[in-house]
Design an enzyme around this catalytic site. Structure first.
Site, PDB file in Angstrom:
ATOM      1  N   PHE A  82     -35.279 -83.522  65.067  1.00 59.40           N
ATOM      2  CA  PHE A  82     -35.874 -82.198  64.896  1.00 59.40           C
ATOM      3  C   PHE A  82     -37.263 -82.307  64.290  1.00 59.40           C
ATOM      4  O   PHE A  82     -37.647 -83.332  63.728  1.00 59.40           O
ATOM      5  CB  PHE A  82     -34.968 -81.280  64.045  1.00 59.40           C
ATOM      6  CG  PHE A  82     -34.847 -81.683  62.601  1.00 59.40           C
ATOM      7  CD1 PHE A  82     -35.677 -81.146  61.634  1.00 59.40           C
ATOM      8  CD2 PHE A  82     -33.892 -82.607  62.203  1.00 59.40           C
ATOM      9  CE1 PHE A  82     -35.559 -81.506  60.304  1.00 59.40           C
ATOM     10  CE2 PHE A  82     -33.756 -82.978  60.880  1.00 59.40           C
ATOM     11  CZ  PHE A  82     -34.600 -82.427  59.930  1.00 59.40           C
ATOM     12  N   CYS A  83     -38.007 -81.227  64.460  1.00 57.15           N
ATOM     13  CA  CYS A  83     -39.348 -81.111  63.885  1.00 57.15           C
ATOM     14  C   CYS A  83     -39.487 -79.672  63.383  1.00 57.15           C
ATOM     15  O   CYS A  83     -38.501 -79.062  62.978  1.00 57.15           O
ATOM     16  CB  CYS A  83     -40.411 -81.493  64.922  1.00 57.15           C
ATOM     17  SG  CYS A  83     -40.382 -80.472  66.414  1.00 57.15           S
ATOM     18  N   HIS A  84     -40.687 -79.120  63.418  1.00 55.29           N
ATOM     19  CA  HIS A  84     -40.897 -77.759  62.922  1.00 55.29           C
ATOM     20  C   HIS A  84     -40.316 -76.717  63.882  1.00 55.29           C
ATOM     21  O   HIS A  84     -39.501 -75.892  63.489  1.00 55.29           O
ATOM     22  CB  HIS A  84     -42.390 -77.518  62.681  1.00 55.29           C
ATOM     23  CG  HIS A  84     -42.682 -76.245  61.953  1.00 55.29           C
ATOM     24  ND1 HIS A  84     -43.939 -75.717  61.894  1.00 55.29           N
ATOM     25  CD2 HIS A  84     -41.884 -75.379  61.269  1.00 55.29           C
ATOM     26  CE1 HIS A  84     -43.911 -74.584  61.190  1.00 55.29           C
ATOM     27  NE2 HIS A  84     -42.670 -74.366  60.806  1.00 55.29           N
TER      28      HIS A  84
END
Length: 126
Positions: A82-84
């Site tokens: 995941f990221c932002h």
């Protein structure tokens, strides 16, 4: 005259579940709550991680994923990236799959969606 031994041909149907390229935060939460062993990989930058992170996740910024490839190859647990907002993580998952790491998925909407839908104690940021 000796007849060759007859062997039965046994067909085994193997069902291989295809790991989805994306997974929702709700699905991630269900897997964690069920006690499933998963590796949560945060590919944001350190300054983002300091602002907000998911408990138990591991930070490996996107630019460092190539160097960490051997650790993913040795991993038995599914990898949830995941990221932002989910764009960088999707790029990382696509690259990992090209490298032969099939048991990986990108969390749709990233940590921002996680904050909205799963854990409001995780701060949202711009």
């Amino acid at each position: 005259m000796h007849e060759p031994d007859q062997c039965e041909l046994v067909t085994i149907n193997v069902v291989t579940a295809t790991v989805p390229i994306q997974i929702t935060p709700g699905e991630v939460k269900q897997r964690l709550d069920a006690g499933e062993k998963v590796r949560l990989l945060d590919v944001r930058e350190m300054f983002e991680y300091r602002q907000a992170h998911i408990e138990g996740s591991e930070l490996i910024p996107m630019r460092s994923v190539r160097q960490a490839l051997p650790s993913f190859e040795a991993e038995d647990a599914p990898l949830i990236v995941f990221c932002h907002h989910g764009m960088r993580s999707l790029q990382v998952v696509n690259w990992l799959r090209e490298q032969g790491i099939e048991r990986c998925s990108s969390m749709e909407g990233g940590i921002d969606r996680w904050s909205l839908e799963i854990d409001p104690s995780v701060p949202r940021y711009v």
